[in-house]
Design an enzyme around this catalytic site. Structure first.
Site, PDB file in Angstrom:
ATOM      1  N   HIS A 119      36.050  41.692  46.446  1.00  0.00           N
ATOM      2  CA  HIS A 119      36.681  40.370  46.771  1.00  0.00           C
ATOM      3  C   HIS A 119      36.785  40.406  48.384  1.00  0.00           C
ATOM      4  O   HIS A 119      36.676  41.406  48.994  1.00  0.00           O
ATOM      5  CB  HIS A 119      37.660  39.854  45.939  1.00  0.00           C
ATOM      6  CG  HIS A 119      39.036  40.647  46.129  1.00  0.00           C
ATOM      7  ND1 HIS A 119      39.916  40.319  47.180  1.00  0.00           N
ATOM      8  CD2 HIS A 119      39.398  41.578  45.461  1.00  0.00           C
ATOM      9  CE1 HIS A 119      41.003  41.246  47.055  1.00  0.00           C
ATOM     10  NE2 HIS A 119      40.608  42.003  46.226  1.00  0.00           N
ATOM     11  N   CYS A 136      41.712  45.722  43.412  1.00  0.00           N
ATOM     12  CA  CYS A 136      40.345  45.500  43.545  1.00  0.00           C
ATOM     13  C   CYS A 136      39.952  46.011  44.880  1.00  0.00           C
ATOM     14  O   CYS A 136      40.551  46.737  45.638  1.00  0.00           O
ATOM     15  CB  CYS A 136      40.037  44.244  43.582  1.00  0.00           C
ATOM     16  SG  CYS A 136      40.508  43.489  41.860  1.00  0.00           S
TER      17      CYS A 136
END
Length: 229
Positions: free
Chosen positions: A189, A205
């Site tokens: 992301h 992440c």
């Protein structure tokens, strides 16, 4: 595109790092957490930036949520996006996350790869292995897992989703990683936090600068394999 500051390690060195490190974190994707030093060289102070690199990280006013320019002078030049010789040994069309060196590669034909600098999840929520990019989203809604809300009650307001925008935890783009039919809760992301690239900073992440994750989004098709080690 290749520049004199290319810090690509040898294939042997990268593969040794890939084999010996063990991992990234599961995906809460929040932005809190302690940091650790990256393995790349120390960040130069305000390096001279070529015009073509500045253009890559320029403002994107045409976006649904206009994206400001990234101040990449705050980042080690090794992490600026660039095309390099593919050091991973993987065939074209794969995403490879090299956690030892804080790089993400998208492998291309003729032995080439696009390399991006990344920030990684802190220790404690580790995930590694092979999967695939099940789907992608522009300006996604972020929904924190229930166990994350338990640990961080202040996230309760986002139980049904954090609206898209510059401050959304997933940023401008998100790529969702599955193994078979199972969602790993692991994401690639965007972030606007330039200083987080090359460090372990989030609770989950792989994060790229907005301009980089937008570039990656356009290159990676749904179903593309990913290797995270």
């Amino acid at each position: 595109m290749s520049h004199v500051f290319d810090a690509t390690p040898s294939r042997r060195a990268v593969l040794a790092g890939l084999a010996g490190l063990g991992a990234l974190t599961l995906a809460g994707c929040s932005t809190s957490g302690t940091t650790r030093l990256a393995t790349a060289a120390a960040t130069p102070v305000r390096p001279t930036i070529p015009l073509d690199i500045l253009a890559m990280y320029a403002a994107r006013p045409e976006e649904e949520h206009p994206v400001p320019a990234a101040d990449i002078s705050l980042m080690n030049p090794a992490y600026w996006r660039q095309e390099v010789a593919n050091p991973t040994g993987e065939p074209a069309g794969r995403v490879v996350v090299d956690t030892a060196n804080y790089f993400l590669y998208f492998t291309m034909p003729e032995g080439r790869a696009m390399r991006y600098g990344v920030g990684l999840g802190r220790a404690g929520f580790e995930w590694s292995g092979e999967g695939h990019i099940a789907y992608k989203r522009k300006w996604p809604v972020w929904t924190p897992p229930a166990e994350m809300i338990e640990r961080q009650p202040e996230l309760e307001i986002y139980r049904n989703g954090q609206p898209p925008g510059l401050l959304n935890a997933l940023g401008a783009r998100a790529l969702y990683i599955h193994q078979g039919n199972r969602d790993t809760l692991y994401r690639i992301h965007g972030t606007m936090d330039v200083a987080s690239i090359g460090k372990a900073v989030s609770s989950g992440c792989v994060r790229l600068l907005f301009q980089d994750v937008m570039d990656l989004y356009e290159r990676v098709p749904n179903g593309a394999p990913i290797v995270v080690v």
